[in-house]
Design a protein around this motif. Structure first.
Motif, PDB file in Angstrom:
ATOM      1  N   ASP A  37       0.852  -1.256   0.216  1.00 59.89           N
ATOM      2  CA  ASP A  37       0.027  -0.066  -0.130  1.00 59.89           C
ATOM      3  C   ASP A  37       0.886   1.171  -0.036  1.00 59.89           C
ATOM      4  OD1 ASP A  37      -2.100  -1.688  -0.099  1.00 59.89           O
ATOM      5  OD2 ASP A  37      -2.670  -1.206   2.013  1.00 59.89           O
ATOM      6  N   GLU A  38       2.002   1.225   0.634  1.00 60.25           N
ATOM      7  CA  GLU A  38       2.900   2.340   1.022  1.00 60.25           C
ATOM      8  C   GLU A  38       3.369   2.504  -0.464  1.00 60.25           C
ATOM      9  OE1 GLU A  38       4.666   5.716   2.084  1.00 60.25           O
ATOM     10  OE2 GLU A  38       2.864   4.743   3.122  1.00 60.25           O
ATOM     11  N   THR A  39       3.945   1.623  -1.037  1.00 58.40           N
ATOM     12  CA  THR A  39       4.560   1.672  -2.355  1.00 58.40           C
ATOM     13  C   THR A  39       3.539   2.270  -3.462  1.00 58.40           C
ATOM     14  OG1 THR A  39       6.183  -0.009  -1.948  1.00 58.40           O
ATOM     15  CG2 THR A  39       5.823   0.415  -4.248  1.00 58.40           C
ATOM     16  N   GLN A  40       2.228   1.885  -3.401  1.00 57.22           N
ATOM     17  CA  GLN A  40       1.394   2.304  -4.403  1.00 57.22           C
ATOM     18  C   GLN A  40       1.130   3.770  -4.067  1.00 57.22           C
ATOM     19  OE1 GLN A  40      -1.729  -0.599  -3.792  1.00 57.22           O
ATOM     20  NE2 GLN A  40      -0.994  -1.970  -5.253  1.00 57.22           N
ATOM     21  N   ARG A  41       1.097   4.185  -2.603  1.00 56.41           N
ATOM     22  CA  ARG A  41       0.804   5.438  -2.311  1.00 56.41           C
ATOM     23  C   ARG A  41       2.023   6.457  -2.883  1.00 56.41           C
ATOM     24  NH1 ARG A  41      -2.105   4.427   2.209  1.00 56.41           N
ATOM     25  NH2 ARG A  41      -0.203   3.478   2.899  1.00 56.41           N
ATOM     26  N   PHE A  42       3.099   5.872  -2.749  1.00 55.72           N
ATOM     27  CA  PHE A  42       4.294   6.720  -3.343  1.00 55.72           C
ATOM     28  C   PHE A  42       4.323   6.669  -4.812  1.00 55.72           C
ATOM     29  CE2 PHE A  42       8.546   6.202  -5.320  1.00 55.72           C
ATOM     30  CZ  PHE A  42       9.295   7.278  -4.662  1.00 55.72           C
ATOM     31  N   ASN A  43       3.979   5.907  -5.614  1.00 53.28           N
ATOM     32  CA  ASN A  43       3.642   5.902  -6.937  1.00 53.28           C
ATOM     33  C   ASN A  43       2.872   6.965  -7.560  1.00 53.28           C
ATOM     34  OD1 ASN A  43       5.703   3.868  -7.395  1.00 53.28           O
ATOM     35  ND2 ASN A  43       3.918   2.232  -7.542  1.00 53.28           N
ATOM     36  N   ASN A  44       1.892   7.154  -6.469  1.00 51.87           N
ATOM     37  CA  ASN A  44       1.024   8.242  -6.913  1.00 51.87           C
ATOM     38  C   ASN A  44       1.290   9.566  -6.553  1.00 51.87           C
ATOM     39  OD1 ASN A  44      -1.297   6.431  -7.999  1.00 51.87           O
ATOM     40  ND2 ASN A  44      -1.916   6.115  -5.889  1.00 51.87           N
TER      41      ASN A  44
END
Length: 185
Positions: free
Chosen positions: A94-101
């Motif tokens: 989830d944190e990685t997906q947030r970072f990507n955004n």
């Protein structure tokens, strides 16, 4: 699943390892895709990025083998392979997906993904360490312990590769360049 015995704990942790390995097959593909964004910024990181992409691809292939090995352990203990929720991995994904955004400077992707991948490897290593301790206490057959040891060894090698990339001179130079471009705080 209720955990009442050492065997139950072993099975519970094996389900965790199975969940992590099966999810990482997909996550490593997603990380490789995200890390392969052509840096639009002026910071050069192409060599480290290429090495990181190679590490993701290599470990994705290894992880497919890890899944098979964990399935072998399930067979040895005469249980059906199944997964369970692993909130630590879910949080990392989830944190990685947030970072990507939210990342606007593509040069920041490589150090972020290096850290995220190393964190996932450390999680796997801790899982296998405990599984091996439990397997020894339960005196499980060699077929099970060999499979767990092989996965643990592969994950340590992957972590070592990631740590070497993180210490690469080119990444250090990129950090210095990024720091020079950052406004003072």
């Amino acid at each position: 699943m209720n955990i009442e015995t050492l065997h139950d704990l072993f099975t519970y942790r094996l389900q965790s390892a199975y969940a992590v390995e099966t999810e990482l097959v997909d996550v490593l593909d997603e990380l490789a895709t995200a890390a392969d964004v052509d840096a639009l910024d002026d910071v050069a990181d192409s060599s480290v990025r290429a090495d990181l992409l190679d590490a993701f691809e290599t470990h994705r292939e290894e992880t497919e083998t890890h899944v098979e090995r964990v399935e072998t352990v399930f067979e040895v203990i005469e249980r059906r392979p199944e997964t369970r929720d692993v909130p630590m991995l879910d949080g990392l994904v989830d944190e990685t997906q947030r970072f990507n955004n939210i990342v606007l400077n593509d040069a920041l992707r490589v150090p972020y993904y290096l850290n995220a991948a190393a964190t996932a490897e450390e999680l796997e290593i801790r899982l296998y360490d405990q599984l091996l301790e439990l397997a020894a206490a339960l005196d499980l057959p060699e077929e099970a312990t060999d499979a767990l040891e092989a996965n643990r060894s592969d994950d340590q090698e992957a972590l070592d590769r990631l740590e070497a990339l993180a210490a690469a001179d080119e990444l250090t130079a990129a950090f210095e360049e990024l720091a020079a471009q950052s406004p003072e705080t």
